[in-house]
Design a protein around this motif. Structure first.
Motif, PDB file in Angstrom:
ATOM      1  N   HIS A 266      -9.846  -7.440  -6.866  1.00  0.00           N
ATOM      2  CA  HIS A 266      -9.571  -6.780  -5.590  1.00  0.00           C
ATOM      3  C   HIS A 266     -10.574  -5.655  -5.361  1.00  0.00           C
ATOM      4  O   HIS A 266     -10.971  -5.374  -4.231  1.00  0.00           O
ATOM      5  CB  HIS A 266      -8.151  -6.214  -5.585  1.00  0.00           C
ATOM      6  CG  HIS A 266      -7.094  -7.259  -5.581  1.00  0.00           C
ATOM      7  ND1 HIS A 266      -6.753  -7.966  -4.451  1.00  0.00           N
ATOM      8  CD2 HIS A 266      -6.301  -7.728  -6.574  1.00  0.00           C
ATOM      9  CE1 HIS A 266      -5.795  -8.825  -4.736  1.00  0.00           C
ATOM     10  NE2 HIS A 266      -5.507  -8.699  -6.015  1.00  0.00           N
ATOM     11  N   GLU A 329      -7.628  -8.106 -14.798  1.00  0.00           N
ATOM     12  CA  GLU A 329      -8.685  -8.950 -14.255  1.00  0.00           C
ATOM     13  C   GLU A 329      -9.673  -9.390 -15.326  1.00  0.00           C
ATOM     14  O   GLU A 329     -10.174 -10.513 -15.291  1.00  0.00           O
ATOM     15  CB  GLU A 329      -9.414  -8.205 -13.133  1.00  0.00           C
ATOM     16  CG  GLU A 329      -8.612  -8.060 -11.851  1.00  0.00           C
ATOM     17  CD  GLU A 329      -7.546  -6.976 -11.915  1.00  0.00           C
ATOM     18  OE1 GLU A 329      -6.753  -6.865 -10.968  1.00  0.00           O
ATOM     19  OE2 GLU A 329      -7.497  -6.223 -12.922  1.00  0.00           O
ATOM     20  N   ASN A 357       2.678 -13.510 -12.082  1.00  0.00           N
ATOM     21  CA  ASN A 357       1.557 -12.567 -12.126  1.00  0.00           C
ATOM     22  C   ASN A 357       2.067 -11.312 -12.823  1.00  0.00           C
ATOM     23  O   ASN A 357       2.853 -10.557 -12.257  1.00  0.00           O
ATOM     24  CB  ASN A 357       1.067 -12.234 -10.722  1.00  0.00           C
ATOM     25  CG  ASN A 357      -0.158 -11.327 -10.725  1.00  0.00           C
ATOM     26  OD1 ASN A 357      -0.391 -10.575 -11.678  1.00  0.00           O
ATOM     27  ND2 ASN A 357      -0.942 -11.380  -9.670  1.00  0.00           N
ATOM     28  N   ASN A 359       0.372  -8.680 -13.812  1.00  0.00           N
ATOM     29  CA  ASN A 359      -0.435  -7.486 -13.616  1.00  0.00           C
ATOM     30  C   ASN A 359       0.446  -6.341 -13.105  1.00  0.00           C
ATOM     31  O   ASN A 359       1.006  -6.418 -12.006  1.00  0.00           O
ATOM     32  CB  ASN A 359      -1.555  -7.751 -12.617  1.00  0.00           C
ATOM     33  CG  ASN A 359      -2.570  -6.607 -12.571  1.00  0.00           C
ATOM     34  OD1 ASN A 359      -2.413  -5.591 -13.246  1.00  0.00           O
ATOM     35  ND2 ASN A 359      -3.614  -6.784 -11.780  1.00  0.00           N
ATOM     36  N   VAL A 361      -0.537  -3.463 -12.149  1.00  0.00           N
ATOM     37  CA  VAL A 361      -1.305  -2.665 -11.194  1.00  0.00           C
ATOM     38  C   VAL A 361      -1.364  -3.405  -9.857  1.00  0.00           C
ATOM     39  O   VAL A 361      -1.786  -4.559  -9.791  1.00  0.00           O
ATOM     40  CB  VAL A 361      -2.734  -2.393 -11.703  1.00  0.00           C
ATOM     41  CG1 VAL A 361      -3.510  -1.552 -10.698  1.00  0.00           C
ATOM     42  CG2 VAL A 361      -2.692  -1.704 -13.059  1.00  0.00           C
ATOM     43  N   LYS A 362      -0.945  -2.745  -8.803  1.00  0.00           N
ATOM     44  CA  LYS A 362      -0.990  -3.321  -7.462  1.00  0.00           C
ATOM     45  C   LYS A 362      -2.013  -2.558  -6.619  1.00  0.00           C
ATOM     46  O   LYS A 362      -2.287  -1.388  -6.872  1.00  0.00           O
ATOM     47  CB  LYS A 362       0.385  -3.269  -6.784  1.00  0.00           C
ATOM     48  CG  LYS A 362       1.497  -3.898  -7.619  1.00  0.00           C
ATOM     49  CD  LYS A 362       1.203  -5.354  -7.966  1.00  0.00           C
ATOM     50  CE  LYS A 362       2.285  -5.940  -8.844  1.00  0.00           C
ATOM     51  NZ  LYS A 362       1.952  -7.324  -9.279  1.00  0.00           N
ATOM     52  N   TYR A 363      -2.583  -3.247  -5.620  1.00  0.00           N
ATOM     53  CA  TYR A 363      -3.638  -2.645  -4.815  1.00  0.00           C
ATOM     54  C   TYR A 363      -3.228  -2.594  -3.347  1.00  0.00           C
ATOM     55  O   TYR A 363      -2.783  -3.582  -2.781  1.00  0.00           O
ATOM     56  CB  TYR A 363      -4.932  -3.459  -4.949  1.00  0.00           C
ATOM     57  CG  TYR A 363      -5.442  -3.564  -6.373  1.00  0.00           C
ATOM     58  CD1 TYR A 363      -6.252  -2.571  -6.918  1.00  0.00           C
ATOM     59  CD2 TYR A 363      -5.084  -4.635  -7.184  1.00  0.00           C
ATOM     60  CE1 TYR A 363      -6.720  -2.663  -8.225  1.00  0.00           C
ATOM     61  CE2 TYR A 363      -5.531  -4.732  -8.489  1.00  0.00           C
ATOM     62  CZ  TYR A 363      -6.335  -3.731  -9.006  1.00  0.00           C
ATOM     63  OH  TYR A 363      -6.779  -3.821 -10.286  1.00  0.00           O
ATOM     64  N   PHE A 364      -3.367  -1.426  -2.751  1.00  0.00           N
ATOM     65  CA  PHE A 364      -3.127  -1.251  -1.327  1.00  0.00           C
ATOM     66  C   PHE A 364      -4.474  -1.327  -0.634  1.00  0.00           C
ATOM     67  O   PHE A 364      -5.324  -0.447  -0.797  1.00  0.00           O
ATOM     68  CB  PHE A 364      -2.448   0.102  -1.053  1.00  0.00           C
ATOM     69  CG  PHE A 364      -2.097   0.302   0.386  1.00  0.00           C
ATOM     70  CD1 PHE A 364      -0.948  -0.250   0.915  1.00  0.00           C
ATOM     71  CD2 PHE A 364      -2.917   1.065   1.216  1.00  0.00           C
ATOM     72  CE1 PHE A 364      -0.622  -0.060   2.253  1.00  0.00           C
ATOM     73  CE2 PHE A 364      -2.609   1.248   2.547  1.00  0.00           C
ATOM     74  CZ  PHE A 364      -1.448   0.680   3.074  1.00  0.00           C
TER      75      PHE A 364
END
Length: 365
Positions: A266, A329, A357, A359, A361-364
Protein backbone atom coordinates in the motif's frame (compact mmCIF):
# COMPACT_ATOMS: atom_id res chain seq x y z
CA UNK A 1 -0.21 -39.36 8.60
CA UNK A 2 1.38 -38.68 11.95
CA UNK A 3 2.08 -35.05 12.77
CA UNK A 4 5.76 -35.79 13.41
CA UNK A 5 6.17 -36.92 9.78
CA UNK A 6 5.28 -33.39 8.70
CA UNK A 7 7.25 -31.58 11.39
CA UNK A 8 10.34 -33.78 10.96
CA UNK A 9 10.42 -33.00 7.26
CA UNK A 10 10.06 -29.27 7.85
CA UNK A 11 12.86 -29.41 10.41
CA UNK A 12 15.10 -31.28 7.98
CA UNK A 13 14.83 -28.23 5.71
CA UNK A 14 14.95 -25.61 8.46
CA UNK A 15 16.49 -27.16 11.61
CA UNK A 16 15.26 -25.74 14.90
CA UNK A 17 18.91 -25.31 15.93
CA UNK A 18 19.13 -22.47 13.39
CA UNK A 19 16.42 -20.32 14.99
CA UNK A 20 17.45 -17.18 16.84
CA UNK A 21 17.77 -17.25 20.64
CA UNK A 22 14.61 -15.18 21.19
CA UNK A 23 12.46 -17.37 18.95
CA UNK A 24 10.00 -20.17 19.74
CA UNK A 25 9.76 -22.16 16.52
CA UNK A 26 8.57 -25.76 16.53
CA UNK A 27 5.50 -27.62 17.77
CA UNK A 28 3.66 -25.24 20.09
CA UNK A 29 0.35 -27.09 20.50
CA UNK A 30 -0.31 -30.75 19.76
CA UNK A 31 1.17 -34.20 20.14
CA UNK A 32 3.77 -35.49 17.68
CA UNK A 33 1.95 -38.83 17.29
CA UNK A 34 -1.49 -37.34 16.51
CA UNK A 35 -3.09 -38.12 13.15
CA UNK A 36 -3.38 -35.22 10.70
CA UNK A 37 -5.12 -35.22 7.33
CA UNK A 38 -5.28 -31.55 6.41
CA UNK A 39 -3.06 -28.52 7.12
CA UNK A 40 -3.78 -24.81 7.06
CA UNK A 41 -0.83 -22.55 6.18
CA UNK A 42 -0.67 -18.97 7.42
CA UNK A 43 1.76 -16.21 8.25
CA UNK A 44 0.31 -15.71 11.73
CA UNK A 45 -1.79 -17.94 13.95
CA UNK A 46 -4.66 -15.73 15.10
CA UNK A 47 -8.04 -16.65 16.56
CA UNK A 48 -9.59 -16.11 13.12
CA UNK A 49 -7.11 -18.58 11.62
CA UNK A 50 -7.99 -21.18 14.27
CA UNK A 51 -11.67 -20.65 13.46
CA UNK A 52 -10.85 -21.20 9.79
CA UNK A 53 -9.02 -24.43 10.67
CA UNK A 54 -12.06 -25.64 12.57
CA UNK A 55 -14.42 -24.74 9.71
CA UNK A 56 -12.25 -26.45 7.09
CA UNK A 57 -11.46 -29.54 9.19
CA UNK A 58 -7.70 -28.87 9.36
CA UNK A 59 -5.91 -30.68 12.16
CA UNK A 60 -2.73 -28.61 12.05
CA UNK A 61 -1.87 -24.96 11.44
CA UNK A 62 1.60 -24.31 10.03
CA UNK A 63 2.42 -20.65 10.59
CA UNK A 64 5.54 -18.58 10.12
CA UNK A 65 5.22 -16.54 13.31
CA UNK A 66 4.85 -18.40 16.63
CA UNK A 67 1.72 -17.52 18.60
CA UNK A 68 3.72 -18.02 21.81
CA UNK A 69 7.05 -16.26 22.22
CA UNK A 70 7.29 -16.32 26.01
CA UNK A 71 5.98 -18.64 28.70
CA UNK A 72 2.29 -18.44 29.58
CA UNK A 73 1.43 -18.51 33.28
CA UNK A 74 -2.36 -18.32 33.05
CA UNK A 75 -5.02 -19.54 30.62
CA UNK A 76 -8.07 -17.42 31.37
CA UNK A 77 -8.69 -15.94 27.93
CA UNK A 78 -7.60 -12.42 28.81
CA UNK A 79 -5.15 -12.13 25.87
CA UNK A 80 -5.41 -13.12 22.24
CA UNK A 81 -2.48 -15.51 22.76
CA UNK A 82 -4.30 -17.39 25.53
CA UNK A 83 -7.52 -17.53 23.51
CA UNK A 84 -5.73 -18.98 20.47
CA UNK A 85 -3.96 -21.66 22.50
CA UNK A 86 -7.12 -22.56 24.45
CA UNK A 87 -9.25 -22.85 21.31
CA UNK A 88 -6.65 -24.94 19.50
CA UNK A 89 -6.38 -27.36 22.43
CA UNK A 90 -10.16 -27.64 22.85
CA UNK A 91 -10.57 -28.48 19.17
CA UNK A 92 -7.55 -30.81 18.96
CA UNK A 93 -5.74 -28.61 16.47
CA UNK A 94 -1.94 -28.61 16.43
CA UNK A 95 0.01 -25.38 15.95
CA UNK A 96 3.47 -25.48 14.42
CA UNK A 97 5.70 -22.46 13.79
CA UNK A 98 8.66 -22.28 11.41
CA UNK A 99 10.07 -18.81 11.97
CA UNK A 100 13.68 -17.58 12.11
CA UNK A 101 14.97 -21.05 11.28
CA UNK A 102 13.23 -20.64 7.90
CA UNK A 103 14.40 -17.01 7.69
CA UNK A 104 17.98 -18.21 8.03
CA UNK A 105 17.93 -20.82 5.27
CA UNK A 106 19.28 -20.10 1.79
CA UNK A 107 16.06 -21.41 0.25
CA UNK A 108 13.84 -19.75 2.83
CA UNK A 109 11.89 -16.54 3.34
CA UNK A 110 14.41 -14.16 1.77
CA UNK A 111 14.90 -16.37 -1.27
CA UNK A 112 11.16 -16.11 -1.89
CA UNK A 113 11.40 -12.30 -1.75
CA UNK A 114 14.29 -12.37 -4.24
CA UNK A 115 12.28 -14.63 -6.53
CA UNK A 116 9.29 -12.30 -6.33
CA UNK A 117 11.43 -9.30 -7.26
CA UNK A 118 13.23 -11.16 -10.05
CA UNK A 119 16.69 -10.96 -8.49
CA UNK A 120 19.49 -13.19 -9.79
CA UNK A 121 22.85 -14.42 -8.44
CA UNK A 122 21.44 -14.38 -4.92
CA UNK A 123 23.46 -15.19 -1.82
CA UNK A 124 23.04 -14.84 1.93
CA UNK A 125 23.84 -11.32 3.09
CA UNK A 126 25.17 -12.19 6.55
CA UNK A 127 26.23 -15.86 6.78
CA UNK A 128 26.45 -17.38 10.24
CA UNK A 129 29.72 -18.54 11.79
CA UNK A 130 30.59 -21.51 14.02
CA UNK A 131 28.02 -23.88 12.53
CA UNK A 132 30.50 -26.19 10.81
CA UNK A 133 32.92 -28.79 12.12
CA UNK A 134 35.60 -30.98 10.59
CA UNK A 135 36.04 -34.70 11.06
CA UNK A 136 39.40 -36.38 10.53
CA UNK A 137 39.51 -40.16 10.66
CA UNK A 138 41.75 -42.99 9.49
CA UNK A 139 40.57 -46.11 7.67
CA UNK A 140 42.40 -49.06 6.16
CA UNK A 141 42.68 -48.70 2.41
CA UNK A 142 40.31 -51.63 1.90
CA UNK A 143 37.50 -49.77 3.71
CA UNK A 144 38.21 -46.14 2.84
CA UNK A 145 35.43 -45.97 0.21
CA UNK A 146 32.93 -47.60 2.56
CA UNK A 147 33.68 -45.13 5.35
CA UNK A 148 33.62 -42.11 3.04
CA UNK A 149 30.32 -43.13 1.47
CA UNK A 150 28.74 -43.63 4.89
CA UNK A 151 29.87 -40.19 6.04
CA UNK A 152 28.51 -38.57 2.89
CA UNK A 153 25.18 -40.38 3.27
CA UNK A 154 24.93 -39.07 6.84
CA UNK A 155 25.30 -35.47 5.65
CA UNK A 156 29.03 -34.79 5.65
CA UNK A 157 30.98 -33.25 2.80
CA UNK A 158 28.52 -30.60 1.61
CA UNK A 159 30.06 -27.21 0.76
CA UNK A 160 27.77 -24.81 -1.08
CA UNK A 161 26.72 -26.40 -4.37
CA UNK A 162 29.21 -29.24 -3.96
CA UNK A 163 28.65 -32.54 -2.19
CA UNK A 164 30.84 -35.51 -1.24
CA UNK A 165 33.85 -33.26 -0.61
CA UNK A 166 36.78 -34.68 1.32
CA UNK A 167 40.57 -34.66 1.46
CA UNK A 168 42.40 -37.98 1.48
CA UNK A 169 46.05 -38.84 2.12
CA UNK A 170 47.71 -42.25 2.39
CA UNK A 171 50.01 -43.13 5.26
CA UNK A 172 50.92 -45.77 7.80
CA UNK A 173 49.02 -46.26 11.02
CA UNK A 174 50.33 -48.16 14.04
CA UNK A 175 48.54 -49.79 16.95
CA UNK A 176 49.01 -52.55 19.50
CA UNK A 177 46.05 -54.12 21.25
CA UNK A 178 46.18 -55.68 24.70
CA UNK A 179 44.96 -59.17 25.52
CA UNK A 180 41.37 -57.93 25.80
CA UNK A 181 41.22 -56.94 22.12
CA UNK A 182 40.13 -58.71 18.98
CA UNK A 183 41.69 -56.50 16.29
CA UNK A 184 40.41 -56.47 12.72
CA UNK A 185 44.02 -56.78 11.54
CA UNK A 186 47.15 -57.71 13.50
CA UNK A 187 47.52 -59.67 16.71
CA UNK A 188 47.02 -58.70 20.35
CA UNK A 189 50.26 -57.75 22.07
CA UNK A 190 52.10 -56.97 18.85
CA UNK A 191 52.55 -53.62 17.21
CA UNK A 192 50.86 -53.59 13.82
CA UNK A 193 51.54 -51.33 10.86
CA UNK A 194 48.64 -50.77 8.45
CA UNK A 195 48.38 -48.82 5.20
CA UNK A 196 45.61 -46.34 5.95
CA UNK A 197 43.84 -43.38 4.39
CA UNK A 198 43.40 -40.15 6.34
CA UNK A 199 39.93 -38.83 5.51
CA UNK A 200 39.00 -35.20 6.23
CA UNK A 201 35.51 -33.82 5.67
CA UNK A 202 33.30 -31.01 6.98
CA UNK A 203 29.77 -31.31 8.33
CA UNK A 204 27.07 -29.21 10.03
CA UNK A 205 27.58 -29.35 13.79
CA UNK A 206 23.92 -30.28 14.30
CA UNK A 207 24.56 -33.58 12.47
CA UNK A 208 27.47 -34.65 14.68
CA UNK A 209 25.79 -37.59 16.42
CA UNK A 210 24.51 -38.92 13.09
CA UNK A 211 27.94 -38.51 11.48
CA UNK A 212 29.76 -40.31 14.31
CA UNK A 213 27.22 -43.11 14.34
CA UNK A 214 27.77 -43.65 10.62
CA UNK A 215 31.53 -43.65 11.18
CA UNK A 216 31.47 -46.24 13.95
CA UNK A 217 28.98 -48.54 12.22
CA UNK A 218 30.91 -48.60 8.94
CA UNK A 219 34.50 -48.68 10.20
CA UNK A 220 36.07 -52.14 10.63
CA UNK A 221 38.20 -51.31 13.69
CA UNK A 222 37.13 -52.03 17.26
CA UNK A 223 38.39 -48.61 18.32
CA UNK A 224 37.87 -45.94 15.70
CA UNK A 225 40.39 -43.09 15.76
CA UNK A 226 39.00 -39.69 14.85
CA UNK A 227 39.48 -35.99 15.58
CA UNK A 228 36.82 -33.28 15.68
CA UNK A 229 37.58 -29.63 14.97
CA UNK A 230 35.32 -26.64 15.46
CA UNK A 231 35.44 -24.25 12.48
CA UNK A 232 34.85 -20.51 12.52
CA UNK A 233 34.19 -20.50 8.78
CA UNK A 234 31.03 -18.88 7.49
CA UNK A 235 28.27 -21.24 6.50
CA UNK A 236 27.12 -19.84 3.17
CA UNK A 237 23.86 -21.82 3.39
CA UNK A 238 22.66 -20.33 6.69
CA UNK A 239 22.31 -16.70 7.74
CA UNK A 240 20.35 -13.46 7.67
CA UNK A 241 19.05 -11.58 4.65
CA UNK A 242 19.97 -12.03 1.00
CA UNK A 243 21.46 -9.93 -1.76
CA UNK A 244 20.96 -10.29 -5.49
CA UNK A 245 20.95 -8.36 -8.75
CA UNK A 246 18.45 -7.15 -11.30
CA UNK A 247 18.93 -8.18 -14.91
CA UNK A 248 18.81 -4.51 -15.87
CA UNK A 249 19.45 -1.48 -13.70
CA UNK A 250 16.47 0.76 -12.89
CA UNK A 251 16.12 4.32 -11.71
CA UNK A 252 15.28 4.46 -8.01
CA UNK A 253 11.69 5.64 -8.48
CA UNK A 254 11.07 3.04 -11.18
CA UNK A 255 12.44 0.35 -8.91
CA UNK A 256 10.15 1.38 -6.04
CA UNK A 257 7.20 1.14 -8.44
CA UNK A 258 8.42 -2.37 -9.30
CA UNK A 259 8.61 -3.28 -5.60
CA UNK A 260 5.18 -1.84 -4.87
CA UNK A 261 3.62 -3.86 -7.68
CA UNK A 262 5.38 -7.16 -7.01
CA UNK A 263 5.03 -7.05 -3.21
CA UNK A 264 1.50 -5.65 -3.14
CA UNK A 265 2.45 -2.71 -0.94
CA UNK A 266 0.00 0.00 0.00
CA UNK A 267 2.89 2.30 0.80
CA UNK A 268 6.70 2.23 0.90
CA UNK A 269 8.55 4.37 3.43
CA UNK A 270 12.00 5.20 2.11
CA UNK A 271 15.00 7.43 2.57
CA UNK A 272 16.02 10.17 0.17
CA UNK A 273 17.04 9.05 -3.30
CA UNK A 274 20.78 8.63 -3.65
CA UNK A 275 20.81 9.56 -7.33
CA UNK A 276 22.24 6.16 -8.30
CA UNK A 277 20.56 3.54 -10.46
CA UNK A 278 19.48 0.31 -8.78
CA UNK A 279 21.23 -2.91 -9.76
CA UNK A 280 22.17 -4.70 -6.51
CA UNK A 281 19.40 -5.25 -3.98
CA UNK A 282 19.56 -6.50 -0.38
CA UNK A 283 16.45 -7.88 1.30
CA UNK A 284 15.42 -9.13 4.72
CA UNK A 285 11.92 -10.30 5.56
CA UNK A 286 10.41 -8.89 8.76
CA UNK A 287 12.45 -6.51 10.88
CA UNK A 288 15.86 -6.41 9.21
CA UNK A 289 17.31 -3.07 10.25
CA UNK A 290 20.18 -4.84 12.00
CA UNK A 291 21.56 -5.77 8.57
CA UNK A 292 22.02 -2.24 7.21
CA UNK A 293 25.81 -2.22 7.65
CA UNK A 294 26.11 -5.55 5.88
CA UNK A 295 23.92 -4.32 3.03
CA UNK A 296 26.10 -1.23 2.57
CA UNK A 297 29.31 -3.27 2.81
CA UNK A 298 27.98 -5.67 0.14
CA UNK A 299 27.43 -2.75 -2.22
CA UNK A 300 23.64 -2.79 -2.20
CA UNK A 301 21.93 0.10 -3.96
CA UNK A 302 18.67 -0.60 -2.09
CA UNK A 303 17.88 -2.36 1.17
CA UNK A 304 14.33 -3.72 1.44
CA UNK A 305 12.91 -4.75 4.81
CA UNK A 306 10.24 -3.77 7.34
CA UNK A 307 9.70 -2.22 10.77
CA UNK A 308 12.17 0.63 10.36
CA UNK A 309 12.10 3.25 13.13
CA UNK A 310 12.34 7.00 12.52
CA UNK A 311 15.92 7.53 13.68
CA UNK A 312 17.15 4.39 11.92
CA UNK A 313 16.44 5.96 8.53
CA UNK A 314 19.24 8.46 9.18
CA UNK A 315 21.72 5.57 9.27
CA UNK A 316 21.48 5.22 5.49
CA UNK A 317 23.63 8.38 5.36
CA UNK A 318 23.20 8.67 1.60
CA UNK A 319 24.98 5.37 1.01
CA UNK A 320 21.94 3.23 0.24
CA UNK A 321 18.23 3.64 -0.37
CA UNK A 322 16.26 2.07 2.50
CA UNK A 323 12.79 0.87 1.48
CA UNK A 324 10.49 -0.17 4.34
CA UNK A 325 7.67 -2.14 2.74
CA UNK A 326 6.12 -3.31 6.01
CA UNK A 327 6.60 -6.46 8.09
CA UNK A 328 3.60 -8.36 6.74
CA UNK A 329 4.25 -7.24 3.17
CA UNK A 330 7.86 -8.45 3.27
CA UNK A 331 6.89 -11.91 4.56
CA UNK A 332 3.50 -12.53 2.98
CA UNK A 333 4.95 -14.84 0.32
CA UNK A 334 6.20 -17.20 3.03
CA UNK A 335 2.74 -18.76 3.03
CA UNK A 336 3.15 -19.74 -0.62
CA UNK A 337 6.65 -21.02 0.06
CA UNK A 338 5.38 -23.31 2.84
CA UNK A 339 2.51 -24.49 0.66
CA UNK A 340 4.95 -25.41 -2.10
CA UNK A 341 7.32 -27.18 0.30
CA UNK A 342 4.60 -29.31 1.89
CA UNK A 343 2.65 -30.22 -1.25
CA UNK A 344 5.79 -31.17 -3.16
CA UNK A 345 6.79 -33.66 -0.45
CA UNK A 346 3.38 -34.96 0.61
CA UNK A 347 1.40 -35.29 -2.59
CA UNK A 348 -1.59 -36.99 -0.94
CA UNK A 349 -1.82 -34.61 2.01
CA UNK A 350 -4.41 -31.82 1.84
CA UNK A 351 -2.93 -28.34 2.30
CA UNK A 352 -4.76 -25.03 2.04
CA UNK A 353 -3.65 -21.42 2.27
CA UNK A 354 -5.47 -19.28 4.78
CA UNK A 355 -8.04 -16.84 3.48
CA UNK A 356 -7.57 -14.66 6.55
CA UNK A 357 -5.53 -11.48 6.14
CA UNK A 358 -3.61 -11.48 9.41
CA UNK A 359 -1.86 -8.15 8.86
CA UNK A 360 -2.53 -6.13 12.06
CA UNK A 361 -1.54 -2.88 10.29
CA UNK A 362 -4.28 -1.12 8.34
CA UNK A 363 -3.83 1.78 5.92
CA UNK A 364 -6.05 4.83 5.51
CA UNK A 365 -5.52 5.90 1.91
Amino acid sequence: MKLNELTSYLESLAPLAYQEDYDNAGLIVGRPEMEVHRALVSLDCTEAVVNEAIATNCQVIVSHHPIVFRGLKKFNGKTYVERVVEKAIRNNIAIYAIHTNLDNMIAGVNAKICETLGLKNCRILSPKHNLLKKLVTYAPQSHADTVRNALFAAGAGNIGNYSETSFNAEGTGTFKGNDQTNPYVGEPGKRHLENEVRIETVYPAILESKILMALVLNHPYEEVAYDLYSLTNQNQQVGSGMIGELDNALAEEAFLHHVKEKMHCHVIRHTEYTGKSVKRVAVCGGAGGFLLKQAIAAGADVFITGDYKYHEFFDADGKVLIADVGHFESEQFTQQLLYEIITKKFTNFAVRLTEVNTNPVKYFI
